[in-house]
Write a protein that holds these residues in place. Structure first.
Motif, PDB file in Angstrom:
ATOM      1  N   GLN A  45      41.377  84.682 -51.801  1.00 32.30           N
ATOM      2  CA  GLN A  45      40.447  86.367 -52.151  1.00 32.30           C
ATOM      3  C   GLN A  45      41.246  86.775 -53.598  1.00 32.30           C
ATOM      4  O   GLN A  45      40.817  87.836 -53.580  1.00 32.30           O
ATOM      5  N   ASP A  46      42.577  86.703 -53.424  1.00 34.98           N
ATOM      6  CA  ASP A  46      43.166  87.270 -54.277  1.00 34.98           C
ATOM      7  C   ASP A  46      44.672  86.407 -54.815  1.00 34.98           C
ATOM      8  O   ASP A  46      44.928  85.438 -54.707  1.00 34.98           O
ATOM      9  N   GLY A  47      44.886  87.095 -56.296  1.00 31.00           N
ATOM     10  CA  GLY A  47      46.544  86.993 -56.953  1.00 31.00           C
ATOM     11  C   GLY A  47      47.428  86.180 -55.713  1.00 31.00           C
ATOM     12  O   GLY A  47      47.776  85.318 -56.268  1.00 31.00           O
ATOM     13  N   THR A  48      47.440  87.691 -55.367  1.00 24.49           N
ATOM     14  CA  THR A  48      48.683  87.065 -54.470  1.00 24.49           C
ATOM     15  C   THR A  48      48.638  85.441 -53.329  1.00 24.49           C
ATOM     16  O   THR A  48      49.058  84.280 -53.268  1.00 24.49           O
ATOM     17  N   GLU A  49      47.392  85.424 -52.549  1.00 26.26           N
ATOM     18  CA  GLU A  49      46.874  84.190 -52.099  1.00 26.26           C
ATOM     19  C   GLU A  49      46.663  82.878 -53.416  1.00 26.26           C
ATOM     20  O   GLU A  49      47.269  82.203 -52.572  1.00 26.26           O
ATOM     21  N   ALA A  50      46.014  83.490 -54.237  1.00 24.38           N
ATOM     22  CA  ALA A  50      46.812  81.621 -55.079  1.00 24.38           C
ATOM     23  C   ALA A  50      47.963  81.410 -54.854  1.00 24.38           C
ATOM     24  O   ALA A  50      47.620  80.423 -55.177  1.00 24.38           O
ATOM     25  N   VAL A  51      48.911  82.823 -55.570  1.00 23.33           N
ATOM     26  CA  VAL A  51      50.232  81.629 -55.853  1.00 23.33           C
ATOM     27  C   VAL A  51      50.468  81.157 -54.479  1.00 23.33           C
ATOM     28  O   VAL A  51      51.191  80.114 -54.671  1.00 23.33           O
ATOM     29  N   VAL A  71      45.954  87.214 -63.691  1.00 22.07           N
ATOM     30  CA  VAL A  71      46.765  87.267 -65.420  1.00 22.07           C
ATOM     31  C   VAL A  71      47.708  86.721 -64.696  1.00 22.07           C
ATOM     32  O   VAL A  71      48.906  86.251 -65.091  1.00 22.07           O
ATOM     33  N   ALA A  72      47.968  88.059 -63.546  1.00 23.05           N
ATOM     34  CA  ALA A  72      49.643  88.349 -63.242  1.00 23.05           C
ATOM     35  C   ALA A  72      49.617  86.903 -61.867  1.00 23.05           C
ATOM     36  O   ALA A  72      51.039  86.287 -62.212  1.00 23.05           O
ATOM     37  N   ALA A  73      48.548  87.326 -61.629  1.00 24.44           N
ATOM     38  CA  ALA A  73      48.630  85.306 -60.593  1.00 24.44           C
ATOM     39  C   ALA A  73      49.110  84.181 -61.837  1.00 24.44           C
ATOM     40  O   ALA A  73      50.067  82.910 -61.187  1.00 24.44           O
TER      41      ALA A  73
END
Length: 217
Positions: free
Chosen positions: A34-40, A63-65
């Motif tokens: 549900q966010d970039g941190t979780e995606a990484v 983009v940061a992820a």
């Protein structure tokens, strides 16, 4: 089976993407974020082949992820999704080595086709994005018309028809209708043209054709 991670801050969007993709039969959604941190973190845990990731998410944006994911060994191919086709998002995603950039209103069959294409090493940009990128870059570059025409000379007549249609920003389905051929044949022509020209995506094809200042083939 193509393993996919879906990253979007809206649960309904994630559910809709999962439903569309898993109907395809050869695609499995192995995780959601549900966010970039979780995606990484999910990429490290599940090792997907493809990531479908929203550009705008809390904590860490898409983009940061993407940058973080591409720093990992053997990273998956990442397709960025958004409801907007603003130039700054497209440029940032492509600079961060996204394999594709699609709008969220992309037709289900085109979304499935994009996942298959990037999983196979290709790239996919929404036709509207392709047109905008062509216009943006064309205004900044002085084309070498002779060199561009020499490069295009390696293509067959039919391949030239297809790449000219790509240069106009047409999707595969539109090219198929215009040239009276199947979408599978169009995809084959695009793939062969990319290989012959030493290019990696449709934007590069379109820029080369524009540099050549070709009349319709």
């Amino acid at each position: 089976m193509i393993r996919v991670l879906v990253a979007d801050d809206e649960a309904l969007v994630r559910a809709g993407l999962r439903m569309i993709l898993e109907v395809a039969g050869d695609i499995e959604v192995v995780a959601e974020a549900q966010d970039g941190t979780e995606a990484v973190a999910a990429v490290a845990r599940h090792r997907p082949d493809v990531v479908l990731m929203d550009v705008r998410m809390p904590r860490m944006d898409g983009v940061a992820a993407l940058r973080e994911i591409n720093r990992s060994p053997g990273p998956p191919r990442v397709v960025m999704l958004t409801t907007f086709d603003h130039d700054e998002y497209v440029h940032a995603a492509l600079r961060a080595r996204a394999a594709g950039f699609l709008l969220k209103d992309t037709a289900p069959r085109d979304l499935i086709a994009a996942v298959r294409a990037v999983a196979g090493g290709g790239a996919m940009l929404a036709p509207t994005v392709t047109r905008r990128m062509i216009d943006a870059f064309a205004g900044r570059r002085a084309p070498d018309v002779h060199a561009a025409r020499e490069r295009l000379a390696v293509l067959t007549g039919r391949e030239r028809q297809v790449v000219h249609a790509v240069a106009r920003g047409l999707a595969n389905a539109e090219i198929a209708r215009e040239l009276a051929m199947s979408e599978i044949t169009v995809k084959a022509h695009v793939s062969r043209s990319l290989a012959k020209l030493g290019l990696v995506n449709r934007v590069q094809i379109a820029l080369l054709v524009r540099d050549a200042d070709q009349d319709p083939f």
